[in-house]
Design an enzyme around this catalytic site. Structure first.
Site, PDB file in Angstrom:
ATOM      1  N   HIS A 127       0.827  -1.205   0.000  1.00  0.00           N
ATOM      2  CA  HIS A 127       0.000   0.000   0.000  1.00  0.00           C
ATOM      3  C   HIS A 127       0.863   1.257   0.000  1.00  0.00           C
ATOM      4  CE1 HIS A 127       0.866   0.550   4.314  1.00  0.00           C
ATOM      5  NE2 HIS A 127       0.727  -0.762   4.409  1.00  0.00           N
ATOM      6  N   CYS A 167       3.019  -3.753   6.935  1.00  0.00           N
ATOM      7  CA  CYS A 167       3.455  -4.668   5.885  1.00  0.00           C
ATOM      8  C   CYS A 167       4.435  -3.972   4.955  1.00  0.00           C
ATOM      9  CB  CYS A 167       2.251  -5.196   5.131  1.00  0.00           C
ATOM     10  SG  CYS A 167       1.329  -6.478   6.002  1.00  0.00           S
TER      11      CYS A 167
END
Length: 294
Positions: free
Chosen positions: A179, A195
């Protein structure tokens, strides 16, 4: 830009404080942008860009360097064109192309970013994704997450950034995300949680080039070593090839005696807006859909 109510802003401020606390302890190195001359064509990729109802802010050129910027490179891995290859250890991501080429992106990696490896597929894509804490997060820290238990809409202050790609395996969500970020200073560095994140300009580029069903390969430490060579975190928190250091320094590092202080993100690795992008991103626990299991 989405306006947050007072209660939500107080919760966001608490999350931001948790972010700094998670990075505390030990020496603190300044990761503020430094004067940096980059080619005009590189800087142009990271200028402010309109995106629907939002304008993505420009990335300060002080954060742009060979380790962090998007560029086309030769690719020596075994992966087929169309594959996204994530290397959490070298802190790079490749979108593999035809003819032994790839687009390489610098990434920030949280601790959850090293908790998954192997094959997956992109089964979901979202523009300006929603941020939602899980029920467990709300139960464990109601004063922090309670005010935003219903989720935070996508937008410039959302820590998931402008786009998100969701990895699935066997038809089930892995809770591993690729992202954007509202904190450009983290790219190329380790973060306390989360992440895999890219500059917003880069996740927009990758998102457009990625089709649903695209394969993803997340490398293991051994695979990273074989394909990228031995890497070490430098004094500014960015990864550098071990081979670029003198034999004496290499020996020191292998003996556990790194000749510079360990890098810790200080207050300069914090967002300039109200949502903390460090502790807020607990990878599998922050997403815009209900978890498969509690």
């Amino acid at each position: 830009m989405i306006l947050l109510n007072t209660r939500t802003r107080l919760a966001a401020a608490a999350i931001s404080l948790l972010a700094l606390a998670a990075c505390g302890g030990g020496p603190v190195n300044d990761a503020a942008p430094r004067p940096n001359s980059v080619p005009p064509e590189v800087a142009a990729r990271y200028q402010a860009m309109p995106d629907g109802e939002y304008t993505i802010p420009a990335v300060d050129t002080g954060y742009l360097n060979d380790a962090t910027v998007r560029k086309e490179v030769a690719y020596n891995g075994p992966d087929s064109p169309g594959t996204i290859v994530v290397d959490p250890y070298a802190r790079v991501l490749y979108h593999v192309e035809e003819g032994g080429r790839a687009t390489r992106y610098g990434i920030a990696v949280g601790r959850e970013g090293k908790g998954f490896s192997g094959a997956a597929v992109i089964n979901r894509k979202a523009e300006w994704p929603r941020w939602t804490p899980t029920a467990n997060m709300v139960r464990s820290e109601p004063e922090v997450y309670g005010p935003v238990a219903g989720g935070l809409p996508g937008g410039l202050e959302n820590p998931l950034g402008a786009r998100a790609l969701y990895l699935y395996r066997g038809g089930r969500d892995t809770y591993y995300r690729i992202h954007g970020t509202n904190n450009a200073s983290t790219i190329g560095r380790a973060t306390s949680a989360g992440c895999i994140r890219l500059y917003n300009q880069d996740i927009v580029d990758l998102f457009a080039a990625t089709e649903l069903g695209s394969p993803v390969k997340v490398r293991t430490p051994d695979e990273s070593m074989a394909l990228e060579g031995e890497m070490v975190e430098g004094p500014d928190g960015l990864m550098i090839p071990m081979a670029s250091l003198s034999p004496e320094v290499q020996n020191q590092i292998r003996m556990g005696q790194t000749p510079w202080p360990a890098f810790f993100a200080g207050s300069s690795i914090s967002p300039t807006n109200s949502i903390g992008s460090e502790a807020a991103l607990q990878a599998h626990s922050i997403n815009d859909q209900a978890p498969l299991t509690n």
